[in-house]
Design a protein around this motif. Sequence first.
Motif, PDB file in Angstrom:
ATOM      1  N   ILE A  36       0.858  -1.186   0.000  1.00 16.44           N
ATOM      2  CA  ILE A  36       0.000   0.000   0.000  1.00 16.44           C
ATOM      3  C   ILE A  36       0.897   1.241   0.000  1.00 16.44           C
ATOM      4  CG2 ILE A  36      -1.734   1.304   1.285  1.00 16.44           C
ATOM      5  CD1 ILE A  36      -2.752  -1.282   2.443  1.00 16.44           C
ATOM      6  N   GLU A  37       0.796   2.015  -1.045  1.00 18.77           N
ATOM      7  CA  GLU A  37       1.578   3.251  -1.126  1.00 18.77           C
ATOM      8  C   GLU A  37       0.980   4.287  -0.165  1.00 18.77           C
ATOM      9  OE1 GLU A  37       1.595   4.426  -5.182  1.00 18.77           O
ATOM     10  OE2 GLU A  37       2.758   2.678  -5.864  1.00 18.77           O
ATOM     11  N   THR A  38       1.832   4.956   0.587  1.00 23.82           N
ATOM     12  CA  THR A  38       1.371   5.856   1.652  1.00 23.82           C
ATOM     13  C   THR A  38       2.129   7.180   1.577  1.00 23.82           C
ATOM     14  OG1 THR A  38       0.938   3.938   3.055  1.00 23.82           O
ATOM     15  CG2 THR A  38       1.037   6.084   4.151  1.00 23.82           C
ATOM     16  N   ARG A  39       1.427   8.268   1.861  1.00 26.02           N
ATOM     17  CA  ARG A  39       2.067   9.587   1.914  1.00 26.02           C
ATOM     18  C   ARG A  39       1.366  10.460   2.947  1.00 26.02           C
ATOM     19  NH1 ARG A  39      -0.756  13.110  -2.012  1.00 26.02           N
ATOM     20  NH2 ARG A  39      -2.473  11.894  -2.905  1.00 26.02           N
ATOM     21  N   LEU A  40       2.079  11.438   3.453  1.00 24.95           N
ATOM     22  CA  LEU A  40       1.552  12.387   4.439  1.00 24.95           C
ATOM     23  C   LEU A  40       1.348  13.735   3.756  1.00 24.95           C
ATOM     24  CD1 LEU A  40       0.843  13.137   7.387  1.00 24.95           C
ATOM     25  CD2 LEU A  40       3.280  13.619   7.738  1.00 24.95           C
ATOM     26  N   VAL A  41       0.109  14.260   3.831  1.00 28.22           N
ATOM     27  CA  VAL A  41      -0.252  15.490   3.133  1.00 28.22           C
ATOM     28  C   VAL A  41      -0.782  16.507   4.133  1.00 28.22           C
ATOM     29  CG1 VAL A  41      -1.602  16.486   1.250  1.00 28.22           C
ATOM     30  CG2 VAL A  41      -0.887  14.088   1.132  1.00 28.22           C
ATOM     31  N   VAL A  42      -0.373  17.786   3.994  1.00 32.44           N
ATOM     32  CA  VAL A  42      -0.861  18.884   4.839  1.00 32.44           C
ATOM     33  C   VAL A  42      -1.821  19.728   4.012  1.00 32.44           C
ATOM     34  CG1 VAL A  42      -0.217  20.865   6.247  1.00 32.44           C
ATOM     35  CG2 VAL A  42       1.317  18.895   6.081  1.00 32.44           C
ATOM     36  N   GLU A  43      -2.976  20.076   4.585  1.00 30.79           N
ATOM     37  CA  GLU A  43      -3.972  20.815   3.819  1.00 30.79           C
ATOM     38  C   GLU A  43      -3.494  22.212   3.440  1.00 30.79           C
ATOM     39  OE1 GLU A  43      -8.786  21.695   3.801  1.00 30.79           O
ATOM     40  OE2 GLU A  43      -7.792  21.102   5.656  1.00 30.79           O
ATOM     41  N   GLY A  44      -2.715  22.835   4.293  1.00 31.58           N
ATOM     42  CA  GLY A  44      -2.224  24.175   3.967  1.00 31.58           C
ATOM     43  C   GLY A  44      -1.662  24.864   5.198  1.00 31.58           C
ATOM     44  N   PRO A  45      -1.362  26.172   5.100  1.00 33.45           N
ATOM     45  CA  PRO A  45      -0.862  26.924   6.249  1.00 33.45           C
ATOM     46  C   PRO A  45      -1.914  27.002   7.359  1.00 33.45           C
ATOM     47  CG  PRO A  45      -0.497  28.106   4.183  1.00 33.45           C
ATOM     48  CD  PRO A  45      -1.429  26.976   3.881  1.00 33.45           C
ATOM     49  N   VAL A  46      -1.468  27.293   8.573  1.00 35.26           N
ATOM     50  CA  VAL A  46      -2.361  27.360   9.723  1.00 35.26           C
ATOM     51  C   VAL A  46      -2.005  28.575  10.566  1.00 35.26           C
ATOM     52  CG1 VAL A  46      -0.865  25.768  11.011  1.00 35.26           C
ATOM     53  CG2 VAL A  46      -3.220  26.093  11.745  1.00 35.26           C
ATOM     54  N   ALA A  47      -3.021  29.277  11.032  1.00 38.80           N
ATOM     55  CA  ALA A  47      -2.800  30.464  11.850  1.00 38.80           C
ATOM     56  C   ALA A  47      -2.430  30.070  13.274  1.00 38.80           C
ATOM     57  CB  ALA A  47      -4.057  31.333  11.843  1.00 38.80           C
ATOM     58  N   PRO A  48      -1.712  30.922  14.029  1.00 36.49           N
ATOM     59  CA  PRO A  48      -1.389  30.620  15.429  1.00 36.49           C
ATOM     60  C   PRO A  48      -2.660  30.318  16.218  1.00 36.49           C
ATOM     61  CG  PRO A  48      -0.146  32.529  14.669  1.00 36.49           C
ATOM     62  CD  PRO A  48      -1.113  32.202  13.588  1.00 36.49           C
ATOM     63  N   GLY A  49      -2.623  29.245  16.995  1.00 34.85           N
ATOM     64  CA  GLY A  49      -3.776  28.830  17.772  1.00 34.85           C
ATOM     65  C   GLY A  49      -4.825  28.108  16.964  1.00 34.85           C
ATOM     66  N   GLY A  50      -4.589  27.909  15.673  1.00 38.42           N
ATOM     67  CA  GLY A  50      -5.565  27.265  14.804  1.00 38.42           C
ATOM     68  C   GLY A  50      -5.285  25.779  14.597  1.00 38.42           C
ATOM     69  N   THR A  51      -6.120  25.165  13.780  1.00 38.73           N
ATOM     70  CA  THR A  51      -6.021  23.732  13.497  1.00 38.73           C
ATOM     71  C   THR A  51      -6.034  23.519  11.995  1.00 38.73           C
ATOM     72  OG1 THR A  51      -7.146  23.133  15.553  1.00 38.73           O
ATOM     73  CG2 THR A  51      -7.120  21.483  13.819  1.00 38.73           C
ATOM     74  N   VAL A  52      -5.180  22.637  11.537  1.00 36.30           N
ATOM     75  CA  VAL A  52      -5.115  22.271  10.133  1.00 36.30           C
ATOM     76  C   VAL A  52      -5.250  20.743  10.044  1.00 36.30           C
ATOM     77  CG1 VAL A  52      -2.606  22.005  10.056  1.00 36.30           C
ATOM     78  CG2 VAL A  52      -3.846  22.616   7.962  1.00 36.30           C
ATOM     79  N   THR A  53      -5.740  20.278   8.927  1.00 39.35           N
ATOM     80  CA  THR A  53      -5.959  18.841   8.761  1.00 39.35           C
ATOM     81  C   THR A  53      -4.786  18.200   8.035  1.00 39.35           C
ATOM     82  OG1 THR A  53      -8.355  19.166   8.685  1.00 39.35           O
ATOM     83  CG2 THR A  53      -7.505  17.075   7.848  1.00 39.35           C
ATOM     84  N   LEU A  54      -4.343  17.074   8.573  1.00 34.38           N
ATOM     85  CA  LEU A  54      -3.338  16.240   7.920  1.00 34.38           C
ATOM     86  C   LEU A  54      -4.043  15.029   7.322  1.00 34.38           C
ATOM     87  CD1 LEU A  54      -0.683  16.171  10.802  1.00 34.38           C
ATOM     88  CD2 LEU A  54      -0.863  17.845   8.937  1.00 34.38           C
ATOM     89  N   ALA A  55      -3.531  14.527   6.226  1.00 39.55           N
ATOM     90  CA  ALA A  55      -4.084  13.322   5.605  1.00 39.55           C
ATOM     91  C   ALA A  55      -2.988  12.276   5.466  1.00 39.55           C
ATOM     92  CB  ALA A  55      -4.681  13.649   4.241  1.00 39.55           C
ATOM     93  N   ILE A  56      -3.269  11.082   5.978  1.00 41.82           N
ATOM     94  CA  ILE A  56      -2.407   9.923   5.707  1.00 41.82           C
ATOM     95  C   ILE A  56      -3.075   9.198   4.549  1.00 41.82           C
ATOM     96  CG2 ILE A  56      -1.299   7.876   6.667  1.00 41.82           C
ATOM     97  CD1 ILE A  56      -1.852   9.043   9.459  1.00 41.82           C
TER      98      ILE A  56
END
Length: 682
Positions: A36-56
């Motif tokens: 199974i090919e796998t990679r780690l992806v970040v949705e984009g920049p995130v502001a201080p105190g904020g939340t961003v989504t990661l995708a495996i």
Amino acid sequence: MPRAFNPAFRYSRTIAALLLAILAAFAALPALANNIETRLVVEGPVAPGGTVTLAIAQQPKPTWHGYWLNPGDAGFGMDTIWTLPEGWSVGRAEYPVPEPLVIGNLMNHVYEGPYAILVPLTVPADAKAGETMQIGLEANWLACTDEICVPEKGTFTAQVTVADADSEPPYDPQFDEWRAHLPAPLAEKGRYALNGETLRIAVPVAPGADVTSPHLFPAADGFAKYIAPQSFSRNGNWLIVETGADDGAASGEPYDAVLRLGDGTGLAVTLEAGDVPAAGEPIAGLPASGGALPGLAWLLVLAFAGGVILNVMPCVFPILSLKAISLAKANEQGAHKDALAYTAGVMVAVLLLGAVLLGLRAAGEEVGWAFQLQEPATIVLLLILACAITANLAGLFEMMLPIGRSSHGSGAFLTGLLAAFVATPCTGPFMAAAMGAALLLPVPDALLLFAALGLGLAFPFLLIGFVPSIRRLLPKPGAWMNTFRRIMAVPMGLTALALVWLTWRIGGEALLALGLVATALVLMLLFETGRRQKLGLYAKGAVLAAFALALVATAIAASMQTDAPAVEDELGATEYSEAALAEARASGKPVFAYFTADWCVTCKVNEATAINREDTKLAFEKAGVVVIRGDWTRRDATITRYLESQGAAGVPLYVWYAPGRDGEVLPQILTVDALTSLASGD
């Protein structure tokens, strides 16, 4: 040579030729997909105190699948270890809606297509805008087909940029697609009720909602029986589910579940104990893919056939002398009894090896078929045993080990034990899929596969013992048997010499010295046994002393720190690693990857007759073939994972990578013509 000996030689040669013809016809096994090919992806920049989504993000290759957070009856979900900057944190992972897959009598919760596990990443309020920080992930997951599972892992990194506080939230349409596959959470809780072995569940569903082909996935063990049938009906605002309750289900505890609908969407619901309405209008549930018992039955056929053919694999030749004498004895005393005793010995040995293998893997050890010959203690014990059997066959003492003259069949039983112990390290045609599946199935089913393998290994001797017409093909007992026994000491002696070399290869000079000294002392005791036997004197003391000495030598070998000598390779091969193979394939040149072990006679025969030959070397040099060599003589978890990814439970394994193409698993019996043809592209 006595005239009576000729029929035995003629018949054995004819039978061997027939079995080798069968072997040649079925030597090729198809290649299986990889992983199974796998990679780690970040949705984009995130502001201080904020939340961003990661995708495996994971992409199973054709015929492979990954697992939901609750894998069902078999498998396991993903384990993760995050490396984050100080003050950063990740939240609970969100899995997409799974699909049901039945393999044998197991219900699995899987993903057969591309999917992504989403993880929220929270940045502290004092993070500095404009800085870019690195995050790390170490993940372990299981990749499976319907026949084999391969534990896989990967280490990934990603860069996360801290944006200005007033910046727009990140947007990536790919993440929107991944989120669309997550189950929608229901604000209202569902209900469940236990009634003996029956579990009744009510899931709140809005009036008019289209509910088609549902399937309920419990999020944790101890609630519902996964393989139990699920019946669905609609009663007003409730979807009623009736299924089997798990033995550990406890009323009063809340349980989470996901309800999958026919279009692939799903609902996440928390279930609390309460009254469940009566069943209403029936709804057809989602049929699980996969097959039931025929899958296991077919694997049993493969294991049995692999055991039969194992009798003529080159790795088994050294013990044919023991089998030949056992066959000769069958004409002389109780063929039925000896055949059953031999079969019992084979079955006990194979089941014990299988049980130990499964136990080691359950404990986290990455071992495969033939693990016992990767240990110095086993090699020393086999060296002593081979030399003792050689002395016995040569007539130097009459304690028939392991082919004694016991009227109770103990000699045939011990012969079966030794035959299976020495024969099973090699894998033959049909065995790969069956032994690979044994590492996936529940313990009872896995042991059933090992039993089928053992029965196949013993089957020719059952035929001889119970079919008079076959038994009559063997020559009648006579003086030739003593001559035959002496002759059979020769291949057993050659086996002992091979084990001397293997002892050196496994552990170097220190282990070799231990093995030779222990063997010499044991032989001296056995010679004394023979001398006392000829004089009619008590000889058990010397035998017991020999046993004790062999056990002491084995214990010492197990505790030694050993280093194997370096190996010379005619083709200038690079030692296998995942990086080396990836680099070789990326070079655009053909790649020949071969996996061997010094204890595998089939491997050594192929290397002498096909691989390390001048014609092969010249053809490979002309075509620019990159050669990768994996030495599995000593335990190597990286090689074990690769073997399993190709559907192989052991060595030999030969894989040819044409430029830009997936690997092709080659037959286990190689020829120079076959390798040179591959190199020339014919």
